[in-house]
Motif scaffolding. Structure first.
Motif, PDB file in Angstrom:
ATOM      1  N   LYS A  24      -2.371   7.920   0.617  1.00 13.61           N
ATOM      2  CA  LYS A  24      -3.362   7.838  -0.469  1.00 13.61           C
ATOM      3  C   LYS A  24      -4.755   7.476   0.033  1.00 13.61           C
ATOM      4  O   LYS A  24      -5.666   7.305  -0.769  1.00 13.61           O
ATOM      5  N   GLU A  71      -2.520   3.763   9.488  1.00 13.68           N
ATOM      6  CA  GLU A  71      -1.440   4.443   8.766  1.00 13.68           C
ATOM      7  C   GLU A  71      -0.477   5.121   9.731  1.00 13.68           C
ATOM      8  O   GLU A  71       0.747   5.037   9.563  1.00 13.68           O
ATOM      9  N   GLU A  99      -5.540   4.668   1.513  1.00 14.64           N
ATOM     10  CA  GLU A  99      -5.777   3.228   1.361  1.00 14.64           C
ATOM     11  C   GLU A  99      -5.859   2.515   2.713  1.00 14.64           C
ATOM     12  O   GLU A  99      -6.206   1.342   2.759  1.00 14.64           O
ATOM     13  N   LEU A 148       0.842  -1.190   0.000  1.00 15.17           N
ATOM     14  CA  LEU A 148       0.000   0.000   0.000  1.00 15.17           C
ATOM     15  C   LEU A 148       0.880   1.244   0.000  1.00 15.17           C
ATOM     16  O   LEU A 148       2.044   1.195   0.420  1.00 15.17           O
TER      17      LEU A 148
END
Length: 243
Positions: A119, A127, A121, A115
């Protein structure tokens, strides 16, 4: 008493031999000096060449080392500094519900996920957690339902009337429990097929459920760059409007 011719002959030959001898001596001296100077120049040139070669060798080592460092950072980054948007991460993860049921396991599927940070995702909490990891680290991150796919919303459960012909066509393609794509691109789960229509649930299948991710960071690589600056896709959700 020598005659004038004899004196002239003696003078000519005597001094001619001396001039020849002197010229030969001078030539030998010049050759010796020239040889010494040439040797000195050759020695200096050899020394200079050797020094240049040493500097070149040292320069090559330095350049190669520097190039090696650059190549390492651009392809695979394994550093302790925090990761940044635009980098690509490869992870293994195990996703479980709060009751311990395993929903997904990339190791079992032998399919690690790659990944790109920044972005959208990943869930924001996932994250941020990955950005603080190093290659080889393992971390468990628990998410409440509101931080994952959100809470369930009963208003997203709707019945859509259908004609008998439309319903017959739908029944050939869809069964309760299957995911359908709506005309606007949204996805919904078929809950029921009734006599006069279909009931769809617009909530995500995992909405309302707490999730736990066990993550292992396998690899970090630089994403695409422009003039050495990571290219980060524009995310309208991150734009802060000035009041």
């Amino acid at each position: 008493r020598l005659s004038t011719r004899a004196v002239e002959h003696l003078w000519t030959h005597h001094f001619a031999e001396r001039r020849e001898t002197d010229a030969m001596s001078l030539a030998r001296a010049m050759l010796q000096q020239s040889g010494a100077a040439g040797a000195a120049r050759v020695g200096a040139k050899t020394s200079t060449s050797s020094g240049q070669q040493q500097r070149l060798r040292a320069g090559n080592v330095s350049v190669s080392h520097s190039h090696s460092r650059r190549r390492g950072v651009s392809r695979t980054t394994q550093v302790s500094a925090a990761l940044r948007d635009g980098q690509m991460v490869t992870v293994h993860y195990v996703l479980t519900f709060d009751d311990g049921e395993v929903a997904d396991d990339t190791r079992a599927r032998d399919a690690p996920a790659t990944l790109t940070l920044g972005k959208g995702e990943l869930f924001p909490a996932i994250e941020e957690g990955i950005k603080k990891m190093e290659v080889g680290d393992k971390k468990t991150i628990a998410l409440l339902s509101k931080d994952a796919y959100g809470e369930r919303d009963d208003q997203k459960i709707q019945k859509f009337p259908l004609t008998p012909e439309e319903l017959a066509e739908i029944k050939e393609q869809v069964q309760p429990g299957q995911v359908m794509q709506m005309p606007n691109g949204a996805k919904a789960v078929c809950i029921a097929l009734e006599d006069d229509g279909i009931v769809l649930d617009g909530n995500h299948p995992l909405a309302g459920r707490a999730l736990t991710f066990e993550i292992e960071l396998l690899k970090v690589a630089s994403g695409p760059e422009l003039f050495g600056v990571p290219i980060i896709p524009f995310d309208v959700n991150k734009v802060v409007r000035k009041q």
